[in-house]
Design a protein around this motif. Structure first.
Motif, mmCIF file in Angstrom:
data_model
loop_
_atom_site.group_PDB
_atom_site.id
_atom_site.type_symbol
_atom_site.label_atom_id
_atom_site.label_comp_id
_atom_site.label_asym_id
_atom_site.label_seq_id
_atom_site.Cartn_x
_atom_site.Cartn_y
_atom_site.Cartn_z
ATOM 1 N N MET A 239 0.979 -1.250 0.264
ATOM 2 C CA MET A 239 -0.410 0.026 0.018
ATOM 3 C C MET A 239 0.926 1.550 0.043
ATOM 4 N N PHE A 243 -1.458 3.879 6.481
ATOM 5 C CA PHE A 243 -1.582 2.206 6.238
ATOM 6 C C PHE A 243 -0.439 2.895 7.481
ATOM 7 N N LYS A 253 -3.513 -1.600 6.390
ATOM 8 C CA LYS A 253 -4.708 -0.764 5.553
ATOM 9 C C LYS A 253 -5.063 -0.330 7.614
#
Length: 257
Positions: A239, A243, A253
């Motif tokens: 990501m 995050f 996340k």
């Protein structure tokens, strides 16, 4: 004479005891420091793996000490239609600029692995910045793309390193599956170790100049693909924002409030 012999033995025994105590103290101090480091809530961690429901993983190659098998690796990756990430050291880039360009042209991702391959936790902010920028600029000059991934040599890091890398635009990447290919135990031990330990979101560590890489790589890829894994470059697995990294090094996340 007999008393002298006894005294000498006593003295030697005492010396041995002090040496044993000293060694034990050093060991326990190092072990204690390691435990404190792991449990320290203020410790900043790199990305070891990713929390994902998709059956995706990334495999990566660290390149520092040679080029003997790199063409063969690229041919195998082409055969199985797999794209990966290569972490390159600055002096490797200097020695093999054509290979750097070929890796890029084949559609693989190139990451920064420092300039001189030092233990970077021992460096100052200025030295870390220099290590990152020198190699980043060399890679960008050849490929036209500035790397955004950084892997510390020896997996050695501290807060200063990760924070400095972030300020310079890098995500610091470790691994959760170590192939141990550098031990040169043969191809099958690598295949068994990787396929046994991999999971969704794993990042696997290989080396481009490992002795048996051309033997184990196709076997690993075939097994993983047969088990339904999609192999992607690391930047497609992680990501980029919103995050956090948990205490195990897994990137997760942020939950919406």
């Amino acid at each position: 004479m007999k008393i002298w012999v006894i005294n000498r033995r006593v003295i030697l025994s005492i010396l041995c005891i002090f040496i044993l105590i000293g060694v034990t103290f050093v060991y326990l101090s190092d072990f204690g420091n390691m435990i404190i480091g792991v449990m320290n809530k203020d410790k900043v961690l790199p990305i070891y793996c990713v929390d994902t429901e998709e059956k995706k993983i990334a495999i990566s190659f660290d390149a520092a000490w040679g080029d003997q098998y790199t063409n063969g690796i690229l041919d195998i990756l082409d055969k199985y239609n797999v794209k990966t990430t290569f972490f390159l050291v600055g002096f490797w880039v200097d020695k093999y600029p054509d290979m750097v360009k070929k890796i890029q042209d084949k559609g693989h991702e190139i990451g920064n692995h420092s300039s001189t391959h030092p233990h970077m936790s021992k460096l100052s902010v200025g030295q870390i910045t220099q290590e990152l920028n020198e190699t980043g600029e060399k890679i960008e000059k050849i490929t036209g793309v500035k790397p955004i991934l950084f892997r510390p040599p020896f997996g050695d890091y501290n807060n200063r390193l990760i924070e400095t890398a972030k300020k310079n635009g890098y995500y610091t990447i470790q691994w959760d599956v170590d192939s141990l290919d550098w031990k040169e135990l043969g191809a099958q031990p690598v295949v068994d170790r990787v396929t046994r330990n991999v999971k969704k979101g794993s990042i696997v560590l290989f080396h481009n100049n490992a002795k048996y890489v051309l033997e184990y790589l196709p076997l690993v890829i075939e097994r993983l693909q047969r088990e339904g894994y999609e192999i992607v470059p690391i930047s497609e697995l992680i990501m980029k924002d919103d995050f956090y990294i948990d205490h195990t090094g897994m990137q997760r996340k942020n939950k919406k409030e």
